[in-house]
Write an enzyme that holds these catalytic residues in place. Structure first.
Site, PDB file in Angstrom:
ATOM      1  N   ASP A   1      10.619   9.304   8.528  1.00  0.00           N
ATOM      2  CA  ASP A   1       9.640   9.309   7.446  1.00  0.00           C
ATOM      3  C   ASP A   1       9.947  10.544   6.606  1.00  0.00           C
ATOM      4  O   ASP A   1       9.932  11.668   7.115  1.00  0.00           O
ATOM      5  CB  ASP A   1       8.233   9.391   8.055  1.00  0.00           C
ATOM      6  CG  ASP A   1       7.142   9.476   6.995  1.00  0.00           C
ATOM      7  OD1 ASP A   1       7.459   9.628   5.800  1.00  0.00           O
ATOM      8  OD2 ASP A   1       5.969   9.403   7.383  1.00  0.00           O
TER       9      ASP A   1
ATOM     10  N   SER B   1       6.955   6.466 -11.987  1.00  0.00           N
ATOM     11  CA  SER B   1       6.724   5.083 -12.382  1.00  0.00           C
ATOM     12  C   SER B   1       6.064   5.081 -13.744  1.00  0.00           C
ATOM     13  O   SER B   1       5.411   6.051 -14.136  1.00  0.00           O
ATOM     14  CB  SER B   1       5.802   4.387 -11.381  1.00  0.00           C
ATOM     15  OG  SER B   1       5.234   3.217 -11.936  1.00  0.00           O
TER      16      SER B   1
ATOM     17  N   ALA C   1      11.379  -3.001 -12.021  1.00  0.00           N
ATOM     18  CA  ALA C   1      12.745  -3.372 -11.653  1.00  0.00           C
ATOM     19  C   ALA C   1      12.629  -4.236 -10.404  1.00  0.00           C
ATOM     20  O   ALA C   1      12.001  -3.828  -9.431  1.00  0.00           O
ATOM     21  CB  ALA C   1      13.583  -2.131 -11.381  1.00  0.00           C
TER      22      ALA C   1
ATOM     23  N   TYR D   1      -1.942   4.541  -6.736  1.00  0.00           N
ATOM     24  CA  TYR D   1      -0.488   4.591  -6.962  1.00  0.00           C
ATOM     25  C   TYR D   1      -0.173   5.378  -8.225  1.00  0.00           C
ATOM     26  O   TYR D   1       0.716   6.245  -8.234  1.00  0.00           O
ATOM     27  CB  TYR D   1       0.038   3.162  -7.068  1.00  0.00           C
ATOM     28  CG  TYR D   1       1.490   3.034  -7.437  1.00  0.00           C
ATOM     29  CD1 TYR D   1       2.484   3.321  -6.514  1.00  0.00           C
ATOM     30  CD2 TYR D   1       1.879   2.600  -8.704  1.00  0.00           C
ATOM     31  CE1 TYR D   1       3.827   3.187  -6.842  1.00  0.00           C
ATOM     32  CE2 TYR D   1       3.210   2.456  -9.043  1.00  0.00           C
ATOM     33  CZ  TYR D   1       4.184   2.753  -8.110  1.00  0.00           C
ATOM     34  OH  TYR D   1       5.506   2.615  -8.441  1.00  0.00           O
TER      35      TYR D   1
ATOM     36  N   ILE E   1      15.366   0.319  -5.215  1.00  0.00           N
ATOM     37  CA  ILE E   1      16.031   1.299  -6.078  1.00  0.00           C
ATOM     38  C   ILE E   1      16.824   2.310  -5.254  1.00  0.00           C
ATOM     39  O   ILE E   1      17.924   2.705  -5.637  1.00  0.00           O
ATOM     40  CB  ILE E   1      14.981   2.000  -6.972  1.00  0.00           C
ATOM     41  CG1 ILE E   1      14.428   0.995  -7.990  1.00  0.00           C
ATOM     42  CG2 ILE E   1      15.579   3.213  -7.678  1.00  0.00           C
ATOM     43  CD1 ILE E   1      13.239   1.505  -8.787  1.00  0.00           C
TER      44      ILE E   1
END
Lengths: 73, 249
Positions: B63, B140, B186, B153, B20
């Protein structure tokens, strides 16, 4: 090579059962609360110790021995 | 609507090497933006950079959770123009059912998904344009719906939503808008890895639950470009679900 004992310990931890309860002919679907999430847990836990269960074949798993057989393929 | 609605905009994009993040970079670049791509993998970033249309793009191997690594590169990029937008896509997915999810997994997920957004947001704000800027964070569907096997997550992506709302309030006086995208699946290397770990019948069930099928990174990038654009000038603190109908049933 991952030993059978390592696999037994890993499966027992993933499924939250006594390692001694896992015999070759133990039917996974008769274990307490065994469901698709536990199956997923099993796959991820085994993958972590280097035992890859092909996703397309996990539906074939019926017994504890099937896990050992599948990883030998 | 102008064809080049982001002409000359300096834009920061984290997680820009793939998925993405890369789709967002391509979309913004195609509409005239100058993009600073941030990511941890030099090879992926270099490839991504080459794929961008237009000029003035840069890459920064860092990072996004490491402010000391991020700050000098962003500062140098902003020396050519203060930043108009940031699209913060750095993140990681982890399939780890609770029975085998340890504290370290929750910590690593919070670092990869929350800290990357928070730190990059801090750095962005230092170099944001004073007459208005916009930031988009990436959550998400797992952050708003229960999904088995991904609790670390999901908790991290839920935290991204909370972070975004809080920042929207805090940064509004500085004329910085903050919104969050909530995508379903996606197709990307990250989602493909997740799907490959599932039995085929579960993959099919996930696919069916997306009424419009799986999305593409470009579908999410399209929504991101809208949220950072001036067309969304009255939108802040919002969550835009981009999930092919997954969450409506």
């Amino acid at each position: 090579m991952v030993s059978n004992e390592q696999i037994r310990q890993t499966v027992a931890e993933a499924l939250n059962v006594d390692p001694e309860s896992l015999q070759a002919d133990t039917t996974l679907y008769t274990l307490p609360n065994f469901d698709s999430v536990q199956l997923l847990t099993l796959m991820v836990a085994l993958d972590e110790i280097g035992v890859v269960l092909p996703p397309a074949q996990v539906a074939e798993l019926r017994t504890y021995n099937d896990i050992l057989a599948l990883r030998r393929r | 609507m102008s064809e080049k609605r982001f002409s000359g905009w300096p834009v920061l994009i984290t997680g820009g090497g793939s998925g993405i993040g890369l789709a967002c970079a391509r979309r913004m670049a195609a509409e005239g933006a100058r993009v600073l791509l941030v990511g941890r993998r030099a090879d992926a970033l270099a490839e991504a950079l080459k794929s961008l249309t237009g000029e003035g793009h840069r890459m920064l191997v860092a990072d996004a959770a490491d402010e000391a690594a991020l700050l000098p590169g962003v500062k140098a990029f902003a020396a050519t123009g203060l930043l108009r937008a940031a699209i913060l896509c750095a993140g990681e997915h982890l399939l780890r059912p609770l029975a085998i999810a340890k504290a370290e997994h929750f910590e690593s997920q919070f670092r990869a998904n929350v800290l990357t957004a928070a730190v990059a947001a801090r750095v962005f704000v230092k170099f944001a344009a004073k007459n208005g800027a916009a930031m988009v964070l990436l959550s998400s569907i797992a952050g708003i719906r229960g999904v088995a096997g991904v609790s670390a997550y999901a908790a991290a992506k839920g935290a991204v939503l909370a972070l975004s709302r809080s920042l929207a309030v805090e940064l509004a006086p500085q004329r910085i808008r903050v919104n969050t995208l909530v995508p379903g699946v996606a197709r990307s290397a990250m989602s493909d890895k997740f799907l490959a770990s599932l039995p085929p019948e579960q993959v099919e069930a996930v696919r069916r639950s997306h009424l419009l099928g799986f999305g593409e990174p470009e579908d999410v990038a399209s929504a991101a470009s809208y949220l950072v654009s001036d067309e969304a000038r009255w939108i802040t603190g919002a969550e835009l679900v981009v999930d092919g109908g997954l969450s409506c049933h």
